[in-house]
Write a protein that holds these residues in place. Structure first.
Motif, mmCIF file in Angstrom:
data_model
loop_
_atom_site.group_PDB
_atom_site.id
_atom_site.type_symbol
_atom_site.label_atom_id
_atom_site.label_comp_id
_atom_site.label_asym_id
_atom_site.label_seq_id
_atom_site.Cartn_x
_atom_site.Cartn_y
_atom_site.Cartn_z
ATOM 1 N N SER A 152 0.879 -1.151 0.033
ATOM 2 C CA SER A 152 0.008 -0.080 -0.016
ATOM 3 C C SER A 152 0.887 1.217 0.048
ATOM 4 C CB SER A 152 -0.774 0.177 1.257
ATOM 5 O OG SER A 152 -1.854 -1.228 1.175
ATOM 6 N N LYS A 153 1.962 1.080 0.848
ATOM 7 C CA LYS A 153 2.646 2.516 0.945
ATOM 8 C C LYS A 153 3.493 2.667 -0.487
ATOM 9 C CE LYS A 153 6.816 4.286 3.380
ATOM 10 N NZ LYS A 153 7.783 3.899 4.537
ATOM 11 N N ALA A 154 3.840 1.771 -1.134
ATOM 12 C CA ALA A 154 4.437 1.796 -2.348
ATOM 13 C C ALA A 154 3.289 2.472 -3.424
ATOM 14 C CB ALA A 154 4.988 0.490 -2.981
ATOM 15 N N LEU A 155 2.097 2.099 -3.456
ATOM 16 C CA LEU A 155 1.247 2.255 -4.566
ATOM 17 C C LEU A 155 0.509 3.910 -4.202
ATOM 18 C CD1 LEU A 155 -1.156 -0.996 -4.915
ATOM 19 C CD2 LEU A 155 0.942 -0.110 -6.202
ATOM 20 N N GLU A 156 0.428 4.168 -2.941
ATOM 21 C CA GLU A 156 -0.461 5.542 -2.819
ATOM 22 C C GLU A 156 0.304 6.479 -3.645
ATOM 23 O OE1 GLU A 156 -0.563 6.311 1.287
ATOM 24 O OE2 GLU A 156 -1.417 4.549 2.058
ATOM 25 N N PRO A 157 1.487 6.747 -3.708
ATOM 26 C CA PRO A 157 1.800 7.952 -4.776
ATOM 27 C C PRO A 157 1.184 7.854 -6.140
ATOM 28 C CG PRO A 157 3.797 7.102 -3.419
ATOM 29 C CD PRO A 157 2.674 6.127 -3.062
ATOM 30 N N THR A 158 0.886 6.625 -6.384
ATOM 31 C CA THR A 158 0.592 6.419 -7.957
ATOM 32 C C THR A 158 -1.020 6.474 -7.849
ATOM 33 O OG1 THR A 158 0.272 4.034 -7.732
ATOM 34 C CG2 THR A 158 2.336 4.824 -8.121
ATOM 35 N N LEU A 159 -1.781 6.901 -6.736
ATOM 36 C CA LEU A 159 -3.333 6.851 -6.847
ATOM 37 C C LEU A 159 -3.502 8.300 -6.436
ATOM 38 C CD1 LEU A 159 -3.840 3.525 -5.058
ATOM 39 C CD2 LEU A 159 -4.136 3.913 -7.511
ATOM 40 N N ASN A 160 -4.749 8.760 -7.095
ATOM 41 C CA ASN A 160 -5.387 10.153 -6.629
ATOM 42 C C ASN A 160 -6.519 9.749 -5.755
ATOM 43 O OD1 ASN A 160 -3.560 11.339 -8.574
ATOM 44 N ND2 ASN A 160 -4.798 10.574 -10.130
ATOM 45 N N TYR A 161 -7.505 9.141 -6.145
ATOM 46 C CA TYR A 161 -8.639 9.288 -5.349
ATOM 47 C C TYR A 161 -8.531 8.287 -4.383
ATOM 48 C CZ TYR A 161 -13.668 8.831 -4.206
ATOM 49 O OH TYR A 161 -14.786 8.883 -3.837
ATOM 50 N N GLU A 162 -8.804 8.686 -3.051
ATOM 51 C CA GLU A 162 -8.921 8.083 -1.756
ATOM 52 C C GLU A 162 -7.840 6.766 -1.969
ATOM 53 O OE1 GLU A 162 -12.581 5.894 -1.474
ATOM 54 O OE2 GLU A 162 -13.609 7.673 -0.523
ATOM 55 N N ALA A 163 -6.538 7.459 -1.938
ATOM 56 C CA ALA A 163 -5.581 6.653 -2.300
ATOM 57 C C ALA A 163 -5.126 5.525 -1.216
ATOM 58 C CB ALA A 163 -4.093 7.600 -2.200
ATOM 59 N N ASP A 164 -5.170 5.814 0.012
ATOM 60 C CA ASP A 164 -4.811 4.807 1.199
ATOM 61 C C ASP A 164 -5.864 3.736 0.979
ATOM 62 O OD1 ASP A 164 -6.809 6.525 1.892
ATOM 63 O OD2 ASP A 164 -6.456 6.583 4.124
ATOM 64 N N HIS A 165 -7.201 3.775 0.731
ATOM 65 C CA HIS A 165 -8.162 2.977 0.930
ATOM 66 C C HIS A 165 -8.041 1.990 -0.408
ATOM 67 C CE1 HIS A 165 -11.966 0.895 1.395
ATOM 68 N NE2 HIS A 165 -12.318 1.270 0.116
ATOM 69 N N HIS A 166 -7.784 2.796 -1.501
ATOM 70 C CA HIS A 166 -7.710 2.124 -2.758
ATOM 71 C C HIS A 166 -6.476 1.402 -2.917
ATOM 72 C CE1 HIS A 166 -7.762 2.878 -7.471
ATOM 73 N NE2 HIS A 166 -7.801 1.540 -7.125
ATOM 74 N N ALA A 167 -5.301 1.785 -2.223
ATOM 75 C CA ALA A 167 -3.920 1.279 -2.253
ATOM 76 C C ALA A 167 -4.144 -0.261 -1.209
ATOM 77 C CB ALA A 167 -3.112 1.903 -1.806
#
Length: 213
Positions: A152-167
């Motif tokens: 999740s920590k690695a993915l969050e910077p690549t996401l925009n909307y609700e990054a923590d939940h989405h990751a």
């Protein structure tokens, strides 16, 4: 009569008493490394405190002062190995997409988890589950949460909307679809299964679920 030469004073020798903290840490580490090696080689029942003390190069009183039983030492050994199991993901290239990041991080995590020592420990956990069931379930939960957090920590910077939940959703599904099935094949002795193929299948499933679109 003084000769005019002052000799350098030697530091006083340590007398008996409590060992330095650095010495304690080294002794603890040697014990856990020795216990891990012997438990993997001989199983818990086939390993004696005498053998662990000998391999760790400590006295039996030193070992017993820290662990009153093999069950207590087994628990400490498991926790120590789980704590150090997750690889670092601080060296990822910049500008990767979510899919590219997931491929790199997921592959690194699975490769580390399926090296000989982690695999051997997992087989040992299964063997000991009847006697240490609560501990094994707790360790399984801790290990899974650590893996989810790492991805999740690695993915969050690549996401925009609700990054923590989405990751976290992506990480949990990836572990269920790619990691666990591949791990089970390796635990059964299958060395022919393709990790890249398993990751490809997981990526396709995540896209079908709308998590990587």
């Amino acid at each position: 009569m003084s000769s005019g030469i002052t000799s350098a004073k030697k530091p006083p020798k340590r007398k008996g008493g409590r060992p330095l903290l650095s010495e304690v840490i080294k002794i603890d580490a040697r014990i856990l490394v020795a216990a891990t090696a012997l438990f993997l080689e001989n199983g818990v029942d086939g390993t004696t405190f005498e053998a662990i003390a000998s391999k760790a190069k400590v006295s039996k009183p030193t070992l017993y002062a820290r662990y009153s039983s093999k069950s207590e030492l087994f628990e400490a050994m498991i926790r120590s190995n789980v704590a150090s199991a997750m690889p670092s993901v601080t060296d990822l290239p910049n500008g990767l997409s979510t899919e590219e990041t997931l491929r790199l991080v997921g592959q690194k995590m699975i490769e580390e988890a399926t090296k000989p020592i982690p695999l051997g420990l997992m087989r040992l956990y299964i063997t000991e589950s009847s006697r240490h069931g609560t501990l094994i379930r707790e360790v399984d939960y801790i290990g899974r949460e650590a893996a989810v957090a790492m991805i999740s920590k690695a993915l969050e910077p690549t996401l925009n909307y609700e990054a923590d939940h989405h990751a976290r959703l992506i990480a949990e599904k990836f572990i269920d679809i790619a990691f666990i099935p591949y791990l089970m094949r390796r635990l059964l002795g299958d060395t022919e299964s393709s990790l890249n193929l398993r990751i490809d299948e997981a990526i396709l499933c995540l896209k079908a679920l709308g998590l990587l679109n």
